[in-house]
Design a protein around this motif. Structure first.
Motif, PDB file in Angstrom:
ATOM      1  N   ILE A 227     -23.395   4.951   7.209  1.00 30.18           N
ATOM      2  CA  ILE A 227     -22.163   4.533   6.541  1.00 30.18           C
ATOM      3  C   ILE A 227     -21.709   5.575   5.526  1.00 30.18           C
ATOM      4  CG2 ILE A 227     -21.306   2.888   4.817  1.00 30.18           C
ATOM      5  CD1 ILE A 227     -22.808   0.708   6.348  1.00 30.18           C
ATOM      6  N   GLY A 231     -19.516   7.964   7.695  1.00 31.45           N
ATOM      7  CA  GLY A 231     -18.326   7.137   7.529  1.00 31.45           C
ATOM      8  C   GLY A 231     -18.232   5.986   8.515  1.00 31.45           C
ATOM      9  N   ARG A 233     -18.053   2.325   9.961  1.00 29.90           N
ATOM     10  CA  ARG A 233     -17.630   1.015   9.475  1.00 29.90           C
ATOM     11  C   ARG A 233     -18.746   0.008   9.733  1.00 29.90           C
ATOM     12  NH1 ARG A 233     -13.399   3.543  11.974  1.00 29.90           N
ATOM     13  NH2 ARG A 233     -11.474   3.777  10.773  1.00 29.90           N
ATOM     14  N   HIS A 346     -16.642  -1.091   2.360  1.00 27.49           N
ATOM     15  CA  HIS A 346     -15.693  -0.205   3.025  1.00 27.49           C
ATOM     16  C   HIS A 346     -15.406   1.048   2.196  1.00 27.49           C
ATOM     17  CE1 HIS A 346     -12.597   0.717   5.989  1.00 27.49           C
ATOM     18  NE2 HIS A 346     -11.774   1.001   4.996  1.00 27.49           N
ATOM     19  N   ARG A 349     -16.871   4.817   2.699  1.00 28.67           N
ATOM     20  CA  ARG A 349     -16.298   5.834   3.588  1.00 28.67           C
ATOM     21  C   ARG A 349     -15.669   6.976   2.789  1.00 28.67           C
ATOM     22  NH1 ARG A 349     -14.890   5.161   8.748  1.00 28.67           N
ATOM     23  NH2 ARG A 349     -12.779   5.948   8.417  1.00 28.67           N
ATOM     24  N   CYS A 352     -17.970   9.925   1.998  1.00 26.25           N
ATOM     25  CA  CYS A 352     -18.524  10.627   3.158  1.00 26.25           C
ATOM     26  C   CYS A 352     -18.317  12.140   3.091  1.00 26.25           C
ATOM     27  CB  CYS A 352     -17.904  10.057   4.434  1.00 26.25           C
ATOM     28  SG  CYS A 352     -18.378  10.907   5.951  1.00 26.25           S
TER      29      CYS A 352
END
Length: 407
Positions: A227, A231, A233, A346, A349, A352
């Motif tokens: 994650i 990145g 989900r 979320h 991300r 990342c």
């Protein structure tokens, strides 16, 4: 010249407290039927009768119209469910059930006006949904609205936008089916909500989180790595299967996702083709997945006959798919134990790109992972690099993790 109307033109006649008229029209199904209009005066009915004739000349005319609720139920069943992804269909149904039908459902489809939609939008922006949906009243012990103290749970402007978009989509389909001639929802605009500024983790915070998860031998450690570093989900990481992991080649394929839809877990393709891709695995990811494979074998041995065999990379202690909501809870619990700020899952991300830079991943490889179309966009992310100490710690975590045996 005779003033008598020609065959099929219809007639005006007294009806109750006014007048009525009809004309022969062709329905969308291709049948010939009478279509009636009504009014208080002969002149009013005559004007409607003239417009009806003009409409009949332009194309098919609907002779009986369903209520909006009846039409939306058919639209969801015959159009939305077969054509859209399951999660999207569920979201559409939710907006119809909670926001549209309770207020507009009894309106006839062909009688729905711009004012009706505008009044509905304005009311939705101000109405407490706990009161409207009776949420507190359903509790065994009311604690807000049903107890006399409204919690003012007003929907966000984004929610209202989405509900209006669902109605607009439904009415667009009704126009395609020639049930209505105008999409009144498209004529009502909802001002866009101001975007909420998110504050994702810094690279130092992400490193601290991963260090803590690794030290605790968290069985979801590899999921957190995917994650944060790639990145992924939530649905993508929980839907990952070993078939899509090639540790020898150092590649992983994003292809499937796991979601709870209509009270059941659904393992399906990702939402769009752009979401699917084969990505190179940085060393830290390879090491984390190697460790995860060993942990899975130990869990299988411990569970014995209770083990449910599947190809999922991340499972419960008995091999069953991991519940998405439970994954969120585990992430929040791990964040607290690691002593880092609580953020939305979320939002990871957004960390990342900086992590890839800290791990010394080549910009071209990072561009592929981040799915940027231009290297300049990737390099803009790479200008924000962490301290050298953090870079060394992350590289060390990736190099030595694979050599450790899980406890």
């Amino acid at each position: 010249m005779s003033g008598k109307r020609g065959n099929g033109e219809g007639s005006i006649y007294p009806y109750k407290n006014g007048f009525a008229a009809y004309a022969w029209v062709t329905t969308p199904e291709g049948n010939r039927k009478r279509k009636y209009v009504y009014g208080k005066t002969r002149e009013e009915v005559h004007d409607k009768w003239i417009r009806l004739h003009a409409e009949a000349k332009r194309g098919p005319v609907v002779t009986s119209s369903p209520t909006l609720a009846q039409y939306l139920a058919r639209w969801l069943k015959e159009v939305v469910t077969p054509d859209l992804k399951p999660k999207t269909a569920e979201t559409y149904a939710m907006h119809v059930r909670l926001y549209i039908v309770p207020v507009l459902g009894t309106k006839r489809l062909d009688k729905l006006t711009v004012r009706d939609v505008r009044n509905w939008v304005n009311a939705l922006l101000e109405e407490c949904q706990c009161c409207a949906q009776g949420l507190d009243a359903k509790r065994d012990t009311p604690r807000c609205c049903a107890a006399g103290g409204c919690c003012e749970r007003v929907p966000s402007r984004r929610t209202v936008q989405d509900a209006r978009a669902v109605l607009r989509s439904a009415l667009t389909n009704a126009m395609t089916e020639e049930l209505i001639t105008k999409n009144v929802a498209a004529l009502v605009k909802v001002r866009s909500a101001r975007k909420t500024k998110r504050h994702p983790w810094s690279v130092e915070e992400a490193r601290q989180f991963l260090d803590a998860a690794s030290a605790a031998h968290d069985p979801l450690y590899a999921a957190y790595v995917l994650i944060l570093v790639l990145g992924f989900r939530r649905g993508e990481v929980l839907g990952l299967t070993w078939e899509n992991v090639d540790l020898d080649a150092g590649e992983i394929t994003v292809q499937m996702q796991l979601q709870r839809i209509n009270r059941r877990l659904v393992h399906d393709e990702t939402k769009t083709e752009a979401s699917s891709a084969t990505l190179p695995l940085p060393e830290i990811c390879v090491a984390a997945l190697q460790r995860r494979r060993k942990e899975r074998e130990l869990a299988k041995q411990a569970a014995g006959e209770l083990w449910m065999d599947s190809d999922f990379v991340f499972t419960t202690r008995y091999g069953t798919p991991f519940e998405p909501r439970n994954f969120n809870r585990r992430f929040m619990d791990r964040s607290a134990l690691a002593g880092v700020r609580r953020i939305r899952l979320h939002d990871t991300r957004h960390t990342c790109g900086s992590l890839l830079a800290a791990l010394d991943v080549h910009p071209r490889v990072a561009m592929q992972i981040l799915r940027h179309s231009k290297i300049a966009v990737t390099m803009e992310v790479y200008t924000h690099v962490p301290s050298e100490a953090t870079r060394r710690a992350l590289r060390k975590l990736g190099k030595h993790l694979g050599k450790q045996d899980p406890k």
